[in-house]
Structures are given as structure tokens and as C-alpha cells.
Design a protein around this motif. Structure first.
Motif, short mmCIF file in Angstrom:
data_model
loop_
_atom_site.label_atom_id
_atom_site.label_comp_id
_atom_site.label_asym_id
_atom_site.label_seq_id
_atom_site.Cartn_x
_atom_site.Cartn_y
_atom_site.Cartn_z
N ASP A 1 15.72 7.71 -0.26
CA ASP A 1 16.68 8.83 0.21
C ASP A 1 15.74 10.19 0.38
O ASP A 1 15.83 11.05 0.90
CB ASP A 1 17.86 9.07 -0.67
CG ASP A 1 19.05 7.80 -0.81
OD1 ASP A 1 18.85 7.35 0.40
OD2 ASP A 1 19.59 7.65 -1.66
N GLU A 2 15.01 10.55 -0.89
CA GLU A 2 14.23 11.61 -1.07
C GLU A 2 13.15 11.61 0.01
O GLU A 2 12.89 12.90 0.86
CB GLU A 2 13.69 11.62 -2.30
CG GLU A 2 14.43 11.68 -3.43
CD GLU A 2 15.33 13.12 -3.43
OE1 GLU A 2 14.81 14.02 -3.55
OE2 GLU A 2 16.71 12.93 -3.40
N LEU A 3 12.25 10.48 0.33
CA LEU A 3 11.60 10.68 1.49
C LEU A 3 12.00 10.78 2.71
O LEU A 3 11.56 11.55 3.58
CB LEU A 3 10.55 9.31 1.40
CG LEU A 3 9.39 9.29 2.28
CD1 LEU A 3 8.43 10.52 2.15
CD2 LEU A 3 8.90 8.00 2.08
N ASP A 4 13.15 10.02 2.88
CA ASP A 4 13.87 10.25 4.33
C ASP A 4 14.01 11.70 4.55
O ASP A 4 14.12 12.18 5.61
CB ASP A 4 15.09 9.17 4.32
CG ASP A 4 14.55 7.89 4.59
OD1 ASP A 4 13.57 7.67 5.06
OD2 ASP A 4 15.42 6.97 4.52
N LEU A 5 14.74 12.38 3.68
CA LEU A 5 15.24 13.72 3.64
C LEU A 5 13.87 14.73 4.06
O LEU A 5 14.29 15.55 5.01
CB LEU A 5 15.71 14.22 2.14
CG LEU A 5 16.22 15.67 1.94
CD1 LEU A 5 17.44 15.76 2.95
CD2 LEU A 5 16.30 15.90 0.69
N VAL A 6 12.92 14.35 3.41
CA VAL A 6 11.39 15.25 3.63
C VAL A 6 11.24 14.88 5.13
O VAL A 6 10.80 15.99 5.66
CB VAL A 6 10.59 14.96 2.37
CG1 VAL A 6 9.28 15.93 3.05
CG2 VAL A 6 10.85 15.64 1.23
N LEU A 7 11.46 13.59 5.39
CA LEU A 7 10.77 13.38 6.86
C LEU A 7 11.58 13.93 7.98
O LEU A 7 11.10 13.85 9.08
CB LEU A 7 10.71 11.82 7.11
CG LEU A 7 9.46 11.12 6.23
CD1 LEU A 7 9.33 9.72 6.23
CD2 LEU A 7 8.03 11.55 6.55
N GLY A 8 12.95 14.46 7.64
CA GLY A 8 13.69 15.02 8.56
C GLY A 8 14.83 13.94 9.06
O GLY A 8 15.43 14.07 9.82
N GLY A 9 14.97 12.87 8.08
CA GLY A 9 16.10 11.62 8.33
C GLY A 9 15.46 10.48 8.74
O GLY A 9 16.10 9.30 8.87
N GLY A 10 14.23 10.37 8.23
CA GLY A 10 13.60 8.95 8.55
C GLY A 10 12.46 8.79 9.14
O GLY A 10 11.81 9.84 9.32
N LEU A 11 11.66 7.78 9.04
CA LEU A 11 10.18 7.58 9.61
C LEU A 11 10.38 7.61 11.17
O LEU A 11 11.02 6.70 11.64
CB LEU A 11 9.67 6.55 9.17
CG LEU A 11 8.10 6.44 9.54
CD1 LEU A 11 7.08 7.64 9.24
CD2 LEU A 11 7.47 5.12 8.83
N GLY B 1 7.40 19.29 2.47
CA GLY B 1 6.70 19.14 3.64
C GLY B 1 6.01 20.48 4.31
O GLY B 1 6.69 21.65 4.01
N PHE B 2 4.83 20.33 4.75
CA PHE B 2 4.26 21.72 5.20
C PHE B 2 4.02 21.64 6.60
O PHE B 2 3.72 22.61 7.42
CB PHE B 2 2.84 21.68 4.69
CG PHE B 2 2.92 22.19 3.37
CD1 PHE B 2 2.61 23.42 3.13
CD2 PHE B 2 3.15 21.38 2.15
CE1 PHE B 2 2.34 24.20 1.67
CE2 PHE B 2 3.12 21.88 0.96
CZ PHE B 2 2.73 23.34 0.49
N LYS B 3 4.30 20.39 7.48
CA LYS B 3 4.27 20.49 9.01
C LYS B 3 5.01 19.22 9.37
O LYS B 3 5.24 18.13 8.57
CB LYS B 3 2.97 20.20 9.31
CG LYS B 3 2.90 19.91 10.97
CD LYS B 3 1.57 19.78 11.32
CE LYS B 3 1.32 19.31 12.74
NZ LYS B 3 -0.09 19.00 13.25
N ASN B 4 5.76 19.35 10.34
CA ASN B 4 6.83 18.35 10.63
C ASN B 4 7.19 18.61 12.17
O ASN B 4 8.01 19.27 12.50
CB ASN B 4 8.15 18.00 9.90
CG ASN B 4 8.74 16.74 10.02
OD1 ASN B 4 8.55 16.25 11.13
ND2 ASN B 4 9.74 16.26 9.02
N ARG B 5 6.43 17.88 13.24
CA ARG B 5 6.98 17.97 14.38
C ARG B 5 8.17 17.40 14.94
O ARG B 5 8.70 17.56 15.99
CB ARG B 5 5.94 17.22 15.33
CG ARG B 5 4.58 17.82 15.36
CD ARG B 5 3.36 16.97 16.01
NE ARG B 5 2.03 17.89 16.05
CZ ARG B 5 0.99 17.48 16.27
NH1 ARG B 5 1.00 16.25 16.48
NH2 ARG B 5 -0.12 17.93 16.43
#
Length: 446
Positions: free
Chosen positions: A76-86, A251-255
Motif C-alpha cells: 500500500d505504501e509503495l503504491d501510494l508513492v507511485l501514484g496508485g501503482g506501478l 517521491g522527488f519526480k513522477n511523470r
């Protein structure tokens, strides 16, 4: 006969010059320039040519929005940082200090994805298969779709990718790989640039999601050229002391999403696990002591109650130190206390610490920091049932902060009773409020 061009490159930041320089004008490193060989210059030209293909401009009204397909990492935490999943076909860079848990987290994530039906290739250039297997047993991260490869050469990794229909690739780590196309050593600027470009091409061409682990420098930045962060789709940094249990993934960058979210993890016997119920781990509710105040900060969409600790003691040579809080901001608050409240801190050491290894990046904690400093100076304990929320201006005014209702709801959830705030909330949360517009009012309350 045409004279061959000579090119020098800084091995700290990748800056290029036509002549050798003792000091890099870009990053300030000394004796970091080396002369590139003809093969390396040829590769640079090929990369520039690949990135400079002409394209035709079209009207923005005619652009069709591309839909991204996401897959859950089962965390859940990684999905949150990735913006909803990989996102499928994305290139994700994860950096952090040694021992913080980068390899541990990605091995667990690789296992999660493998157990969900994805074929995952985990490439390690630093550990043997036996070492990885032992860690996988400890983390319970085994799966029939998880494949291990210990390899340093990029070309061999690509060859393995073509043998099976892999969906996810994990590289541990980018600085230890090398390519046969580049004659320089592994980890050099040219090697990292070439390998990252090739991985980016693979991820887009074959729709493979790729995780890259990157070492960081002593300054906390990803080692290698800055272009490394520009080429990838997502950049995540692990924060936290390797000797403590709590880790933050920021997160420092997320397209493919925003970068305001923060993932919280706890290091346990089975590796890093999502900290779903750790909201009360950043403060203590024991006996009230002087020099401790509680504030509420926003980390993405989540509110966290943090304990601010301060120690003020008389000294002939005053020092100022802050852990988890901006030092320049601390100096400003100390000057404000001396000017507005006439608290003589010029002959005192002042140390400020944020519990739990969290780094505060917003000004809403100003009031809590000031309250902790005054509490330590006067040796007067503050109530453990109260939270301080507010931003301080240079004239001593306490200003409103964003998401005040969300912060107060979190304080209520953590069973706090009082809140010192700059204005009343839009709805009654169920706390006792003390509205303070000036810093002097807080001193009266204390």
C-alpha cells in the motif's frame, strides 16, 4: 587529415569541456576531469542523435491522452508513492544510503509481483544467488515466477530478457553494471549514461517495468550524472537512519502522478513492511518533560503528529544545531524570540530534534518548535495532551496553515485534547481550542 576532437568529462557531474580544468565549473570538484576516448565520444554522439530526432508539431486539441496501465505492487505504501501503482513500461529509480533497505524492499516487491502472475527478473551485481536466496527465505519472498541473475554486463542481461517474457526487471545496482560498448570502468559517468539510456529504450520498446537501485553520494544525491534522474520516469528516495526501524520513501519526480505523497515503512525481522498503524510512533505520551512540544505536519495527503524536542543550555560559545528541521529557519525563529519576547538566547546553545527521523519541510511546525525552545529555556513542561499548529512570520504573527481541519482530525484520532492554533476550524472536531494570533499569546498560555 582532420584533427580529432578532444573532450574532457567531469566524473562527478558529467560536465564536458574542450580542455582539461582543475576545478569543475558545474559541481566544484577538483581533479575530476578525464579525457574521453574516441569510442566514448562516438557513443555520446549516438546518444545525442537518438535524442534529437525531428518531430512534427501538432495542435494541442488534437493530442490524444495516453492511458497508463497500472499494476499493484501489493504494498500500500509503495503504491501510494507511485501514484496508485506501478505503471507498465516505466523506469523507476530508488536511491538511499547504505543499509536503509533498498534491496530488501525491492526483493519483497519482486516477490509480490511474481506471486500475482508477473514474471520478474531480479539482477544483482553485488550479491551472489545464495545470499539473495537466504534473504528471500527470511523475507518469505520466494515465488516460481521470480528469477535471479547475478551479472555485471548489460548485454548479458538484455540477452536474458529476450529468453523469457519478463514483465518486471530489478537492477541492483546501476553503478555496478558496465556495457561492452563503453571502455571506461563500471560506475563512470559514461557507463551510467549509456546503461540508463539502453534500459529506458528497453522499458518503452518491450513494455517492461524496470526498478533501478542507485547509490547516493555523501551529499545525499544519486551518484552519477544528473541526466540519470532526468531520463527515468520516477525518482524515489529512502530517508531514515539505518539504525532505526522507521523509513520514509519520498517521491522527488513522477511523470505519472504527484510527488507529495510519502510512504512509511518499518524494518522488522521480515524486512520492510508498510507502516499502516504507525501514526503514534513519532511521539510519546508518557510523563511531560521540558523541551518537548507536539505539532502536526502534512506528508502528502496524510497528517502526522510529531514530537519536537529542544535543548537550551548556557554556553560560552553558543551553538545552533537542528536534526530534521531547517537550520536557517531555526536561526530566524531564535532571532524572533529575542526580538519579540526578549528571551536572551545569545549566550545559550540551542539544539532541536524531530523524533522518528522525519524531516520537516513545511512551516506549520514553527509554533511547535518555538514552544519546545521556550519550554526548555524556562524548564517548564508542556502538556502531552496539546498540539501546536501555526506558521510564524518575522513580526511575531501566527499565520494560518493549509489543511487545518485534517491536522486537527488526526490530533483527535490520536486522543489529544487541546490545540493551539491561529484560527478556529471550519467544523468542530471535538478539541479544546486556544486561538493565538501573536507569539506573545502563546507565552501567556504556557
Amino acid at each position: 587529415m582532420a584533427k580529432s576532437k578532444i573532450l574532457f568529462e567531469c566524473q562527478s557531474c558529467g560536465n564536458q569541456q574542450r580542455k582539461w580544468l582543475g576545478k569543475c565549473p558545474e559541481c566544484g570538484s577538483w581533479d575530476s576531469f578525464i579525457e574521453l576516448k574516441a569510442e566514448q565520444i562516438k557513443i555520446l554522439k549516438e546518444l545525442e542523435h537518438a535524442n534529437s530526432k525531428a518531430s512534427e508539431a501538432i495542435c494541442i486539441d488534437e493530442v490524444e491522452i495516453e492511458k497508463f496501465s497500472r499494476i499493484s505492487t501489493q504494498d500500500d505504501e509503495l503504491d501510494l508513492v507511485l501514484g496508485g501503482g506501478l505503471v507498465e513500461g516505466s523506469l523507476v529509480l530508488i536511491g538511499g544510503s547504505p543499509g536503509v533497505g533498498k534491496s530488501t524492499l525491492l526483493l519483497k516487491i519482486a516477490s509480490n509481483l511474481a506471486n500475482s502472475g508477473k514474471k520478474v527478473l531480479y539482477v544483482s551485481a553485488e550479491e551472489s544467488k545464495t545470499q539473495i536466496k537466504l534473504r528471500a527465505n527470511r523475507l518469505e519472498a520466494n515465488g516460481s515466477n521470480l528469477f535471479l541473475l547475478t551479472e555485471l554486463c548489460l548485454e548479458n542481461i538484455i540477452e536474458e530478457l529476450h529468453k523469457k517474457d519478463y514483465s518486471v526487471l530489478v537492477i541492483d545496482s546501476i553503478q555496478t553494471l558496465y556495457s561492452d560498448k563503453v571502455s571506461s570502468a563500471a560506475g563512470s559517468i559514461t557507463q551510467v549514461r549509456e546503461i540508463t539510456f539502453e534500459l529506458m529504450r528497453l522499458s518503452k520498446a518491450y513494455n517492461i517495468s524496470i526498478f533501478i537501485i542507485g547509490h547516493i553520494t555523501k551529499d545525499g544525491a544519486i551518484a552519477g550524472p544528473r541526466v540519470l534522474e532526468h531520463m527515468v520516469d520516477v525518482v524515489l528516495y529512502f530517508e531514515g537512519d539505518a539504525t532505526k526501524e522507521i523509513r520514509l520513501l519520498r517521491g522527488f519526480k513522477n511523470r505519472f502522478g504527484n510527488i507529495s505523497e510519502v510512504g512509511i515503512f518499518e524494518m522488522g525481522p521480515k524486512g520492510l513492511i508498510s507502516a499502516k498503524n504507525l501514526a503514534n510512533r513519532f511521539f510519546t505520551r508518557g510523563r511531560a518533560t521540558s523541551g518537548s512540544a507536539l505539532g502536526v505536519v502534512m506528508e502528502g495527503s496524510r497528517a502526522l503528529v510529531l514530537e519536537i524536542q529542544a535543548l537550551v543550555c548556557e554556553s560560552a560559545y553558543p551553538k545552533r544545531s537542528a536534526t530534521g528541521y531547517e537550520r536557517n529557519r531555526l536561526d530566524m525563529l531564535l532571532a524572533l524570540l529575542e526580538r519579540k519576547l526578549e528571551i536572551p538566547l545569545g549566550h545559550y546553545d540551542v539544539f532541536v530534534n524531530v523524533s522518528g527521523g522525519v524531516k520537516i519541510g513545511e512551516t506549520a511546525a514553527d509554533l511547535a518548535v518555538v514552544a519546545a525552545i521556550i519550554s526548555s529555556f524556562k524548564n517548564r513542561p508542556l502538556s502531552k495532551d496539546s498540539v501546536f499548529i501555526g506558521e510564524l512570520s518575522l513580526n511575531g504573527e501566527i499565520r494560518d496553515v493549509f489543511h487545518l481541519d485534517i491536522r486537527l482530525k488526526e490530533a483527535k484520532m490520536q486522543k489529544f485534547k487541546n490545540a493551539i492554533i491561529p484560527s478556529k476550524p471550519l467544523e468542530d472536531i471535538g478539541l479544546r481550542y486556544f486561538v493565538a494570533k501573536e507569539l506573545s499569546q502563546v507565552l501567556e498560555w504556557m
